[in-house]
Design a protein around this motif. Structure first.
Motif, PDB file in Angstrom:
ATOM      1  N   GLY A  21       0.798  -1.227   0.000  1.00 46.06           N
ATOM      2  CA  GLY A  21       0.000   0.000   0.000  1.00 46.06           C
ATOM      3  C   GLY A  21       0.830   1.277   0.000  1.00 46.06           C
ATOM      4  N   PRO A  22       1.677   1.475   1.008  1.00 49.29           N
ATOM      5  CA  PRO A  22       2.447   2.722   1.080  1.00 49.29           C
ATOM      6  C   PRO A  22       3.512   2.846  -0.019  1.00 49.29           C
ATOM      7  CG  PRO A  22       2.359   1.629   3.216  1.00 49.29           C
ATOM      8  CD  PRO A  22       1.815   0.672   2.204  1.00 49.29           C
ATOM      9  N   THR A  23       3.881   1.749  -0.634  1.00 47.19           N
ATOM     10  CA  THR A  23       4.888   1.776  -1.695  1.00 47.19           C
ATOM     11  C   THR A  23       4.279   2.180  -3.032  1.00 47.19           C
ATOM     12  OG1 THR A  23       6.130   0.031  -0.578  1.00 47.19           O
ATOM     13  CG2 THR A  23       6.582   0.343  -2.917  1.00 47.19           C
ATOM     14  N   LEU A  24       3.076   1.709  -3.311  1.00 47.22           N
ATOM     15  CA  LEU A  24       2.452   1.934  -4.617  1.00 47.22           C
ATOM     16  C   LEU A  24       1.625   3.209  -4.683  1.00 47.22           C
ATOM     17  CD1 LEU A  24       1.231  -1.706  -5.325  1.00 47.22           C
ATOM     18  CD2 LEU A  24       3.383  -0.616  -6.033  1.00 47.22           C
ATOM     19  N   LEU A  25       1.236   3.699  -3.527  1.00 45.86           N
ATOM     20  CA  LEU A  25       0.294   4.815  -3.452  1.00 45.86           C
ATOM     21  C   LEU A  25       0.743   5.711  -2.311  1.00 45.86           C
ATOM     22  CD1 LEU A  25      -2.802   5.447  -4.456  1.00 45.86           C
ATOM     23  CD2 LEU A  25      -3.383   4.424  -2.279  1.00 45.86           C
ATOM     24  N   ARG A  26       1.331   6.862  -2.647  1.00 49.49           N
ATOM     25  CA  ARG A  26       1.782   7.765  -1.593  1.00 49.49           C
ATOM     26  C   ARG A  26       1.596   9.213  -2.032  1.00 49.49           C
ATOM     27  NH1 ARG A  26       6.542   5.630  -3.871  1.00 49.49           N
ATOM     28  NH2 ARG A  26       7.961   7.248  -4.613  1.00 49.49           N
TER      29      ARG A  26
END
Length: 139
Positions: A102-107
């Motif tokens: 989650g935090p890697t692909l969407l930030r």
């Protein structure tokens, strides 16, 4: 870069090394898989109360991504869905994958604001796309 990797090399036998390399690749992109311009839109969509409207909005947002982002997302999420099929052996459920990616692909473009709250929604977006893969990427 132009580095050629021999995946038969013994250092790639540990799945954690391969997974770490994949996460690192996505984390170090100048812009994440979900472009900064789409971050707030995805967060707003996942917060929608009506599941039908939420699903349609996320599908439309994925479709609106630049072609390279869309196509990469399709291949990556297809692979992650296959990983989830073996959750009994690898302990990687939809929720686990969402927490990891989650935090890697969407930030967000800047880390201002409530990072903990962002993380909850980032994970929910990834979880939704995984759960609705065949609806979001029909064919």
């Amino acid at each position: 870069a132009d580095e050629h990797l021999d995946l038969d090399d013994g250092r790639w036998e540990d799945i954690h090394v391969v997974t770490g390399a994949l996460k690192l690749f996505f984390r170090e992109l100048p812009e994440p898989l979900v472009p900064f311009s789409h971050f707030d839109k995805f967060i707003a969509a996942i917060k929608m109360q009506d599941p039908t409207r939420r699903g349609q909005c996320i599908r439309d947002l994925v479709f609106s991504l630049p072609p390279t982002h869309h196509d990469t997302m399709k291949v990556l999420f297809c692979h992650l869905c296959r990983v989830i099929e073996y959750k009994e052996e690898n302990r990687m459920s939809v929720q686990s994958i969402a927490i990891v990616f989650g935090p890697t692909l969407l930030r967000p473009a800047s880390e201002e604001g409530n990072m903990a709250m962002h993380m909850v929604f980032q994970n929910q977006v990834v979880e939704h796309i995984l759960n609705q893969y065949s609806y979001i990427f029909p064919d």
